[in-house]
Design an enzyme around this catalytic site. Structure first.
Site, mmCIF file in Angstrom:
data_model
loop_
_atom_site.group_PDB
_atom_site.id
_atom_site.type_symbol
_atom_site.label_atom_id
_atom_site.label_comp_id
_atom_site.label_asym_id
_atom_site.label_seq_id
_atom_site.Cartn_x
_atom_site.Cartn_y
_atom_site.Cartn_z
ATOM 1 N N LYS A 49 20.298 -48.228 26.248
ATOM 2 C CA LYS A 49 19.551 -48.889 27.791
ATOM 3 C C LYS A 49 19.875 -50.715 27.541
ATOM 4 O O LYS A 49 20.277 -50.902 28.669
ATOM 5 C CB LYS A 49 18.218 -48.339 27.571
ATOM 6 C CG LYS A 49 18.004 -47.068 27.975
ATOM 7 C CD LYS A 49 18.583 -46.601 28.904
ATOM 8 C CE LYS A 49 18.952 -45.515 29.313
ATOM 9 N NZ LYS A 49 19.570 -44.572 30.284
ATOM 10 N N TYR A 63 18.664 -45.120 20.956
ATOM 11 C CA TYR A 63 18.470 -44.622 23.093
ATOM 12 C C TYR A 63 17.901 -45.940 22.994
ATOM 13 O O TYR A 63 18.220 -46.911 24.518
ATOM 14 C CB TYR A 63 16.769 -44.161 23.325
ATOM 15 C CG TYR A 63 16.652 -44.454 24.838
ATOM 16 C CD1 TYR A 63 16.826 -43.394 25.008
ATOM 17 C CD2 TYR A 63 15.240 -44.590 25.137
ATOM 18 C CE1 TYR A 63 16.876 -42.928 26.748
ATOM 19 C CE2 TYR A 63 15.443 -44.951 26.609
ATOM 20 C CZ TYR A 63 15.525 -43.362 26.918
ATOM 21 O OH TYR A 63 15.140 -43.422 28.730
#
Length: 244
Positions: free
Chosen positions: A153, A149
């Site tokens: 990002k 994750y």
């Protein structure tokens, strides 16, 4: 402050729940014409009941061909919010190919694809536009069990800057917002353990998590002409987390 969004056509991905749904409702209330994109038809149906007149598109953004078919003919779009995202929390040594592939397909590749569709339309029309990518504080900090994750990002933040550089000459602004934990129903459930929540709150100078409206208000400002000189920015909505 009037953000003058009335009459603008906005497309929002990940619109069925949480932040995305609230963005749609805020844009609708501001008089924008909204296209809501979600992979869950039931969420879109209930959204239309709340916001009559909202257009809906049901598609899984992880599927490139289906997305092209669903959005390729979406028509003129002035404002785009790339909000759709997935998160698989796994220790680094246990990261799976499936979690990696799905995370990058939705969190990064879909942003590229949908942004291409919208930007090409804007350029063909000779019209200005705005794109806001919903990133995270996780783009700039290492968080346990968030290796994939955080990576998606971090890549999204850099993509935002490249898009701003390349699309700026076409009068298309591109920014990202980087929230801390947001108190959506999912956020509340994920951070309901007081010990877990305290560990994160101790790193936030304001001592609280973000409310949905904190993020939505920032996004609407970036979509508006009130931020006409802002592009290529990653805007924290994190109570000071990234300042520490």
């Amino acid at each position: 402050m009037d953000l003058r969004l009335a009459g603008r056509r906005a497309l929002v991905t990940g619109a069925g729940k949480g932040i995305g749904r609230s963005i749609v409702k805020a844009l609708h209330a501001a008089g924008a014409r909204v296209v809501a994109v979600s992979r869950t038809q039931a969420d879109l149906d209930s959204l239309v009941r709340e916001c009559p007149g909202v257009e809906t598109v049901c598609v899984d953004l992880a599927d490139w061909e289906a997305t092209e078919q669903a959005l390729g003919g979406v028509g003129p779009v002035d404002l785009l919010v790339n909000n759709a995202a997935v998160a698989f929390l796994q220790p680094f040594l246990e990261v799976t190919k499936e979690a990696y592939d799905m995370s990058f397909s939705v969190n990064l590749r879909a942003v590229i694809q949908v942004s291409q569709i919208v930007a090409r339309g804007l350029i063909a029309r000779g019209a200005p536009g705005v794109i806001v990518n919903v990133s995270s504080q996780a783009s700039q900090r290492g968080l346990t069990n968030h290796s994939v994750y955080c990576s998606t990002k971090g890549a999204l933040d850099t993509l935002t800057k490249v898009m701003a550089v390349e699309l700026g000459p076409h009068k298309i602004r591109v920014n990202a917002v980087n929230p801390t934990v947001v108190m959506t129903p999912m956020g509340q459930a994920a951070w309901s353990d007081p010990q877990k929540a305290k560990a994160m709150l101790d790193r936030i100078p304001l001592g609280r998590f973000a409310e949905v409206e904190n993020v939505v208000d920032t996004i609407l400002f970036l979509l508006s002409d009130r931020s006409s000189m802002t592009t290529g920015s990653t805007v924290p909505v994190d109570g000071g987390f990234l300042a520490t």
